[in-house]
Design a protein around this motif. Structure first.
Motif, PDB file in Angstrom:
ATOM      1  N   ILE A  77       0.784  -1.238   0.000  1.00  0.00           N
ATOM      2  CA  ILE A  77       0.000   0.000   0.000  1.00  0.00           C
ATOM      3  C   ILE A  77       0.816   1.289   0.000  1.00  0.00           C
ATOM      4  O   ILE A  77       0.289   2.365  -0.247  1.00  0.00           O
ATOM      5  CB  ILE A  77      -0.972   0.010   1.202  1.00  0.00           C
ATOM      6  N   ARG A  78       2.115   1.213   0.246  1.00  0.00           N
ATOM      7  CA  ARG A  78       2.855   2.473   0.458  1.00  0.00           C
ATOM      8  C   ARG A  78       2.830   3.397  -0.755  1.00  0.00           C
ATOM      9  O   ARG A  78       2.835   4.627  -0.594  1.00  0.00           O
ATOM     10  CB  ARG A  78       4.287   2.177   0.876  1.00  0.00           C
ATOM     11  N   GLU A  79       2.786   2.864  -1.971  1.00  0.00           N
ATOM     12  CA  GLU A  79       2.742   3.735  -3.160  1.00  0.00           C
ATOM     13  C   GLU A  79       1.402   4.439  -3.294  1.00  0.00           C
ATOM     14  O   GLU A  79       1.299   5.445  -3.987  1.00  0.00           O
ATOM     15  CB  GLU A  79       3.045   2.910  -4.413  1.00  0.00           C
ATOM     16  N   ASN A  80       0.369   3.909  -2.646  1.00  0.00           N
ATOM     17  CA  ASN A  80      -0.963   4.520  -2.716  1.00  0.00           C
ATOM     18  C   ASN A  80      -1.151   5.618  -1.680  1.00  0.00           C
ATOM     19  O   ASN A  80      -2.114   6.384  -1.747  1.00  0.00           O
ATOM     20  CB  ASN A  80      -2.043   3.456  -2.520  1.00  0.00           C
ATOM     21  N   ILE A  81      -0.277   5.663  -0.687  1.00  0.00           N
ATOM     22  CA  ILE A  81      -0.392   6.667   0.374  1.00  0.00           C
ATOM     23  C   ILE A  81       0.766   7.650   0.215  1.00  0.00           C
ATOM     24  O   ILE A  81       1.815   7.520   0.835  1.00  0.00           O
ATOM     25  CB  ILE A  81      -0.367   6.022   1.771  1.00  0.00           C
ATOM     26  N   ALA A  82       0.571   8.635  -0.638  1.00  0.00           N
ATOM     27  CA  ALA A  82       1.642   9.589  -0.949  1.00  0.00           C
ATOM     28  C   ALA A  82       1.472  10.920  -0.232  1.00  0.00           C
ATOM     29  O   ALA A  82       2.426  11.674  -0.076  1.00  0.00           O
ATOM     30  CB  ALA A  82       1.712   9.822  -2.457  1.00  0.00           C
ATOM     31  N   SER A  83       0.246  11.212   0.214  1.00  0.00           N
ATOM     32  CA  SER A  83      -0.055  12.512   0.816  1.00  0.00           C
ATOM     33  C   SER A  83      -0.870  12.336   2.094  1.00  0.00           C
ATOM     34  O   SER A  83      -1.537  11.305   2.286  1.00  0.00           O
ATOM     35  CB  SER A  83      -0.850  13.359  -0.193  1.00  0.00           C
ATOM     36  N   TYR A  84      -0.811  13.354   2.933  1.00  0.00           N
ATOM     37  CA  TYR A  84      -1.632  13.337   4.153  1.00  0.00           C
ATOM     38  C   TYR A  84      -3.116  13.269   3.812  1.00  0.00           C
ATOM     39  O   TYR A  84      -3.942  12.812   4.611  1.00  0.00           O
ATOM     40  CB  TYR A  84      -1.330  14.574   5.006  1.00  0.00           C
ATOM     41  N   LYS A  85      -3.460  13.706   2.578  1.00  0.00           N
ATOM     42  CA  LYS A  85      -4.855  13.662   2.141  1.00  0.00           C
ATOM     43  C   LYS A  85      -5.337  12.222   1.919  1.00  0.00           C
ATOM     44  O   LYS A  85      -6.539  11.971   1.864  1.00  0.00           O
ATOM     45  CB  LYS A  85      -5.025  14.467   0.855  1.00  0.00           C
ATOM     46  N   ASP A  86      -4.387  11.290   1.766  1.00  0.00           N
ATOM     47  CA  ASP A  86      -4.737   9.894   1.554  1.00  0.00           C
ATOM     48  C   ASP A  86      -4.988   9.148   2.861  1.00  0.00           C
ATOM     49  O   ASP A  86      -5.380   7.976   2.840  1.00  0.00           O
ATOM     50  CB  ASP A  86      -3.609   9.173   0.801  1.00  0.00           C
ATOM     51  N   LEU A  87      -4.714   9.803   3.970  1.00  0.00           N
ATOM     52  CA  LEU A  87      -4.802   9.163   5.292  1.00  0.00           C
ATOM     53  C   LEU A  87      -6.034   9.638   6.056  1.00  0.00           C
ATOM     54  O   LEU A  87      -6.529  10.743   5.808  1.00  0.00           O
ATOM     55  CB  LEU A  87      -3.535   9.471   6.093  1.00  0.00           C
ATOM     56  N   PRO A  88      -6.547   8.842   7.002  1.00  0.00           N
ATOM     57  CA  PRO A  88      -6.103   7.508   7.402  1.00  0.00           C
ATOM     58  C   PRO A  88      -6.697   6.419   6.516  1.00  0.00           C
ATOM     59  O   PRO A  88      -7.696   6.626   5.830  1.00  0.00           O
ATOM     60  CB  PRO A  88      -6.620   7.384   8.825  1.00  0.00           C
ATOM     61  N   VAL A  89      -6.100   5.232   6.566  1.00  0.00           N
ATOM     62  CA  VAL A  89      -6.572   4.052   5.850  1.00  0.00           C
ATOM     63  C   VAL A  89      -6.481   2.859   6.799  1.00  0.00           C
ATOM     64  O   VAL A  89      -5.509   2.722   7.540  1.00  0.00           O
ATOM     65  CB  VAL A  89      -5.711   3.783   4.594  1.00  0.00           C
TER      66      VAL A  89
END
Length: 417
Positions: free
Chosen positions: A118-130
């Protein structure tokens, strides 16, 4: 389902296992030992386990957790990146093998693979939390295996992982997962308690286990009945953890602790940045700077939970399945002269989407009654003399041994409600 098609051939005698439920499972041929720590599960156990997974999935999805499926065969490289290959391989906890393109392991847990996934899908703080989870097989070369369901080399596990921009958000999700887990175990009919624990080799410092008190449990938990606080015995070796507990709970007194045997059902962890720092799991924060995300980890031993349910729901006659996880709701047994009426009832119940078993084997009437109790169906329906005389079915409630005589409409109402 017709019992003649299920491959069930119960035994007359039980073995001498550590737990009554395991003796029953072996006697019912629903659990088969192929080698030390390697077991096969029969139809009833598979269906009950599926029902447990459905309860888990439903509750997790209510907390916005997303299900994925990750490989069990994993490359050595990702485990070296976290620094855990040597720990697991040298301790011989992990099954490893040489493949065509390098060395691999059979996953004992999933922190490394989920971060790589999953790390490539979480590039920005806007992608969090998951928060993502999977339910699949795990493999550990256990030194001491027990009872097939409680501790084996291959087992089904729910493992979940959350990713956050801050420690505060990680703690928030950790608390949500604690709440979710208590709902899951409550729905499964298990009296789970939350136990302060040590994280050991998982990477974080804060963790809690979910334990089910049981005489056959191999875990020893220290419990303060006055405050309800429970500790893993390992916590006594960490004075700072004891001090923290005292600060949060002034009434806590270490002298009040009593040892209770328990079965571990699940474990949750605050992992912090251990894996993201070691495996380059970074996101860009609101200020445009890269930083590693915080992680949480949440596991439930599905097989072990199934084992705890069996142990908590059995008597000398056999299993007593709770309706929330029962593989089938009822079994139909008839005297020889009522075979056609039993077939008709079976068809009508299937049309009403009731999970029903028809015992159409050539066994004696008495053997069928005995097996119905051994296998633990919540309701046993007998098509016998009362049906010939008054069109009433004899129904025995497995949990209470209560006997009822009901017409078709009342029978359906009882089972569907």
């Amino acid at each position: 389902m017709r019992m003649s098609k299920m491959g069930i051939k119960t035994r007359h005698h039980r073995g001498n296992d550590e737990a009554l439920s395991q003796e029953i499972l072996f006697q019912s041929t629903q659990l088969k030992r192929h080698a030390a720590g390697i077991y096969g599960l029969g139809n009833l156990l598979v269906r009950a386990r599926n029902n447990i997974m459905n309860v888990i999935r439903k509750n997790l999805e209510n907390y916005d957790c997303s299900e994925v499926s990750l490989p069990v065969i994993q490359p050595k490289s990702i485990w070296e990146a976290s620094g855990r290959w040597s720990t697991y391989a040298e301790n011989k906890q992990m099954f490893t093998f040489e493949g065509r393109n390098g060395e691999y392991c059979l996953a004992p847990t999933g922190e490394e693979i989920v971060l790589d996934f999953i790390r490539e899908n979480i590039a920005s703080y806007k992608d969090l939390p998951v928060n993502i989870f999977q339910i699949g097989n795990k493999y550990r070369d256990e030194i001491r295996v027990r009872g097939g369901l409680l501790r084996s080399k291959e087992f089904l596990m729910k493992d979940g992982y959350s990713f956050h921009a801050s420690k505060e958000d990680m703690v928030r999700e950790y608390n949500c997962m604690r709440e979710c887990y208590m709902k899951i175990f409550s729905e499964l009919g298990l009296n789970a308690i939350s136990v302060k624990a040590v994280s050991a080799d998982m990477g974080g410092k804060v963790s809690e286990e979910f334990m089910c008190p049981s005489p056959v449990g191999e875990d020893k938990v220290l419990m303060d009945e006055n405050t309800g606080i429970a500790l893993n015995t390992e916590v006594l070796d960490y004075p700072e953890m004891l001090e923290e507990i005292k600060q949060d709970n002034p009434e806590f007194d270490i002298n009040n602790l009593k040892e209770v045997s328990c079965i571990e059902l699940g474990h949750i962890f605050q992992l912090g940045k251990f894996y993201s720092e070691n495996m380059n799991g970074y996101f860009v924060n609101a200020q445009g700077k890269k930083e590693p995300y915080y992680m949480g980890c949440y596991g439930i031993g599905v097989n072990r939970t199934l084992g705890a349910i069996c142990e908590n729901n059995c008597d000398e006659e056999g299993l007593v399945w709770p309706e929330s996880v029962a593989p089938y709701q009822c079994v139909i047994i008839s005297t020889p002269e009522n075979t056609n009426d039993a077939e008709k009832l079976y068809s009508e119940m299937k049309l009403k989407n009731i999970d029903v078993v028809l015992d159409d084997r050539g066994a004696s009437f008495g053997s069928k009654i005995k097996d119905a109790k051994l296998l633990g169906f919540p309701y046993m329906i007998i098509v016998g003399k009362k049906y010939i005389q008054e069109k009433l079915f004899e129904v025995e409630v497995r949990r209470t041994s209560e006997k009822l005589f009901l017409n078709f409409e009342k029978l359906i109402s009882l089972i569907k409600n």
